[in-house]
Write an enzyme that holds these catalytic residues in place. Structure first.
Site, PDB file in Angstrom:
ATOM      1  N   LYS A  86      -8.011  23.165 -10.937  1.00 10.29           N
ATOM      2  CA  LYS A  86      -9.381  23.690 -10.946  1.00 10.29           C
ATOM      3  C   LYS A  86     -10.122  23.042 -12.113  1.00 10.29           C
ATOM      4  O   LYS A  86      -9.653  23.092 -13.257  1.00 10.29           O
ATOM      5  CB  LYS A  86      -9.371  25.209 -11.134  1.00 10.29           C
TER       6      LYS A  86
HETATM    7  O1  G3P Z   1     -11.862  32.655  -9.797  1.00  3.41           O
HETATM    8  C1  G3P Z   1     -13.001  32.899 -10.622  1.00  3.41           C
HETATM    9  C2  G3P Z   1     -13.066  34.328 -10.916  1.00  3.41           C
HETATM   10  O2  G3P Z   1     -11.852  34.722 -11.527  1.00  3.41           O
HETATM   11  C3  G3P Z   1     -14.220  34.801 -11.721  1.00  3.41           C
HETATM   12  O3  G3P Z   1     -14.300  36.138 -11.437  1.00  3.41           O
HETATM   13  O4  G3P Z   1     -14.670  38.512 -11.808  1.00  3.41           O
HETATM   14  O5  G3P Z   1     -14.484  36.938 -13.765  1.00  3.41           O
HETATM   15  O6  G3P Z   1     -16.500  36.875 -12.282  1.00  3.41           O
HETATM   16  P1  G3P Z   1     -15.050  37.168 -12.385  1.00  3.41           P
END
Ligand code: G3P
Length: 220
Positions: A86
Site C-alpha cells: 500500500k
Molecule cells: O484502510 C484505511 C483505513 O484503515 C482508514 O480508516 O477508520 O482510520 O478512517 P479510518
C-alpha cells in the site's frame, strides 16, 4: 464485491475468516501500532492464518519513493503469497507506484481522497485504489460519490485498476459503495459483523427452532 478485513487483530481475523467469504486483510501503520508488536511479526502471523492465496495489503512508511520501494521489497519478502504494497498517493508515492510495479510487486494506492488522485495512481500502474469514505463524509465530501466516480473513470478509460473502498463507520456507507460498483471493500471486524446482523433474522431462527423441535429428529 470482495470483502477484506481492515485489522491486525489476529484472533478476529481467524474467527471471521472461518465464518465468512473474506478475501484478504488490509493494514496500515496506525492499525499495526494498535497491535503493539513489530510489523514483521504481525504480518507473518496474519499470512500464516490466511494462507498464501488470500490478499495481504501492507503499507509503506517512508516519504521518498526510493525508501518506499525498499520497504515494498522487504515487506514482500517477509510475507510472500498474494501480497500488495500500500502506497499513499503523495507525489513521491505516485513515483514509487511506477517503480514498484516494474519490480513485479502489486500495488494498492491508498489515502485517496479525490477522483484525480485515483486516476493518476491508476495510470501509474496501481492495481487497487483505496478511497477513504468515512473521512470524506466527515468533511461533507461525499465518499460514496468519489467511489462511484472512480468506478466510472476505470470503466471509461478501460484501466486495469479496481476500487478497494476503505475507511467506514457504518453499514449504510458500505451499502452505498456496493451500489456504486466498488470492486472491493475493507472494514473492521466489528463493522463486518454489523453487515450480517439483523434482529429479525435472530428472531426468525428462534421461532423456527421452537416450531420445528418436535418434528426434526433426524436420528443419530
Ligand atoms: O484502510 C484505511 C483505513 O484503515 C482508514 O480508516 O477508520 O482510520 O478512517 P479510518
Amino acid at each position: 464485491m470482495m470483502y477484506l478485513l481492515d485489522t491486525a487483530d489476529t484472533k478476529e481475523i481467524k474467527r471471521l475468516m472461518d465464518l465468512y467469504p473474506i478475501e484478504g486483510v488490509t493494514t496500515n501503520p496506525s492499525i499495526i501500532s494498535k497491535a503493539r508488536r513489530p510489523v514483521g511479526e504481525i504480518i507473518k502471523e496474519i499470512r500464516h492464518i490466511i494462507g498464501n492465496d488470500k490478499m495481504l495489503h501492507v503499507q509503506t512508511l517512508g516519504e521518498r519513493a526510493e525508501e518506499m520501494v525498499d520497504e515494498a521489497v522487504k515487506l514482500k519478502e517477509m510475507v510472500e503469497g498474494n501480497f500488495y504494497i500500500k502506497i499513499p498517493v503523495t507525489p513521491q508515492g505516485i513515483k514509487a507506484i511506477s517503480m514498484v510495479k516494474k519490480l513485479g510487486i502489486k500495488v494498492t494506492a491508498t489515502a485517496v481522497f479525490t477522483q484525480q488522485q485515483g486516476l493518476i495512481a491508476a495510470k501509474a500502474g496501481a492495481d487497487f485504489l483505496a478511497p477513504y469514505v468515512n473521512r470524506l463524509d466527515n468533511m461533507s465530501c461525499h465518499g460514496v460519490e468519489v467511489v462511484s466516480d472512480l468506478v466510472h473513470l476505470i470503466e471509461t478509460y478501460n484501466l486495469d485498476a479496481k476500487v478497494l473502498a476503505a475507511s467506514f463507520k457504518n453499514v449504510d456507507q458500505v451499502h452505498g459503495i456496493s451500489m456504486a460498483g466498488a470492486h472491493a471493500v475493507t472494514v473492521t471486524p466489528k463493522l463486518f459483523e454489523h453487515l450480517v446482523y439483523h434482529p429479525l433474522t435472530k428472531q426468525a431462527v428462534r421461532d423456527f427452532e421452537e416450531d420445528g423441535q418436535r418434528y426434526y429428529d433426524l436420528g443419530a
